[in-house]
Motif scaffolding. Structure first.
Motif, PDB file in Angstrom:
ATOM      1  N   CYS A   1       0.829  -1.218   0.000  1.00 36.18           N
ATOM      2  CA  CYS A   1       0.000   0.000   0.000  1.00 36.18           C
ATOM      3  C   CYS A   1       0.857   1.259   0.000  1.00 36.18           C
ATOM      4  O   CYS A   1       0.556   2.221  -0.716  1.00 36.18           O
ATOM      5  N   PHE A   2       1.929   1.264   0.819  1.00 30.25           N
ATOM      6  CA  PHE A   2       2.817   2.430   0.854  1.00 30.25           C
ATOM      7  C   PHE A   2       3.473   2.667  -0.497  1.00 30.25           C
ATOM      8  O   PHE A   2       3.581   3.807  -0.960  1.00 30.25           O
ATOM      9  N   ILE A   3       3.914   1.603  -1.141  1.00 30.79           N
ATOM     10  CA  ILE A   3       4.565   1.753  -2.442  1.00 30.79           C
ATOM     11  C   ILE A   3       3.581   2.271  -3.481  1.00 30.79           C
ATOM     12  O   ILE A   3       3.879   3.211  -4.226  1.00 30.79           O
ATOM     13  N   LEU A   4       2.389   1.680  -3.551  1.00 28.48           N
ATOM     14  CA  LEU A   4       1.399   2.140  -4.527  1.00 28.48           C
ATOM     15  C   LEU A   4       0.974   3.580  -4.269  1.00 28.48           C
ATOM     16  O   LEU A   4       0.842   4.376  -5.204  1.00 28.48           O
TER      17      LEU A   4
ATOM     18  N   SER B   1       2.704   5.986  -2.692  1.00 31.11           N
ATOM     19  CA  SER B   1       3.775   6.937  -2.996  1.00 31.11           C
ATOM     20  C   SER B   1       4.008   7.049  -4.502  1.00 31.11           C
ATOM     21  O   SER B   1       4.361   8.120  -5.000  1.00 31.11           O
ATOM     22  N   LEU B   2       3.785   5.979  -5.249  1.00 34.87           N
ATOM     23  CA  LEU B   2       3.882   6.071  -6.711  1.00 34.87           C
ATOM     24  C   LEU B   2       2.761   6.940  -7.271  1.00 34.87           C
ATOM     25  O   LEU B   2       2.986   7.739  -8.189  1.00 34.87           O
ATOM     26  N   CYS B   3       1.562   6.792  -6.733  1.00 34.15           N
ATOM     27  CA  CYS B   3       0.444   7.640  -7.178  1.00 34.15           C
ATOM     28  C   CYS B   3       0.728   9.114  -6.924  1.00 34.15           C
ATOM     29  O   CYS B   3       0.379   9.975  -7.728  1.00 34.15           O
ATOM     30  N   LEU B   4       1.374   9.399  -5.801  1.00 31.12           N
ATOM     31  CA  LEU B   4       1.648  10.794  -5.441  1.00 31.12           C
ATOM     32  C   LEU B   4       2.903  11.338  -6.119  1.00 31.12           C
ATOM     33  O   LEU B   4       3.073  12.553  -6.209  1.00 31.12           O
TER      34      LEU B   4
ATOM     35  N   SER C   1       0.153  10.487 -12.947  1.00 33.48           N
ATOM     36  CA  SER C   1      -0.930  10.068 -12.063  1.00 33.48           C
ATOM     37  C   SER C   1      -1.909  11.216 -11.817  1.00 33.48           C
ATOM     38  O   SER C   1      -1.507  12.372 -11.674  1.00 33.48           O
ATOM     39  N   PRO C   2      -3.203  10.906 -11.717  1.00 33.53           N
ATOM     40  CA  PRO C   2      -4.171  11.975 -11.397  1.00 33.53           C
ATOM     41  C   PRO C   2      -4.032  12.481  -9.963  1.00 33.53           C
ATOM     42  O   PRO C   2      -4.574  13.527  -9.628  1.00 33.53           O
ATOM     43  N   PHE C   3      -3.301  11.764  -9.119  1.00 38.50           N
ATOM     44  CA  PHE C   3      -3.100  12.160  -7.727  1.00 38.50           C
ATOM     45  C   PHE C   3      -1.728  12.789  -7.503  1.00 38.50           C
ATOM     46  O   PHE C   3      -1.307  12.961  -6.367  1.00 38.50           O
ATOM     47  N   PHE C   4      -1.010  13.100  -8.570  1.00 41.31           N
ATOM     48  CA  PHE C   4       0.355  13.618  -8.480  1.00 41.31           C
ATOM     49  C   PHE C   4       0.431  14.878  -7.625  1.00 41.31           C
ATOM     50  O   PHE C   4      -0.351  15.804  -7.779  1.00 41.31           O
TER      51      PHE C   4
END
Length: 71
Positions: free
Chosen positions: A13-16, A18-21, A26-29
């Motif tokens: 979850c942490f990896i996914l 942090s990749l999204c952010l 990413s739309p959550f960048f």
């Protein structure tokens, strides 16, 4: 649920997250510096594979989560 499964779930979850952010597409960048958190989680997983030391495992043991050896 065992400590080993919780550690894998939290790390994933942490990896996914942090990749999204941290990835510009990413739309959550938010910012590229979030990729450092991805590197930190990966490095922690690598060192725990060699040393058998994981801070999250210590916390989970104190919370009463059982290891797969204790089942």
């Amino acid at each position: 649920m065992t400590i080993e499964r919780v550690v894998r779930i939290v790390a994933g979850c942490f990896i996914l997250l942090s990749l999204c952010l941290g990835v510009a597409g990413s739309p959550f960048f938010l910012h590229r510096d979030w990729l450092w958190f991805t590197a930190f989680v990966g490095a922690n997983l690598l060192q725990s594979g060699f040393t058998q030391f994981c801070p999250l495992e210590i916390v989970l043991k104190k919370l009463g989560v059982k290891s797969s050896c204790q089942l």
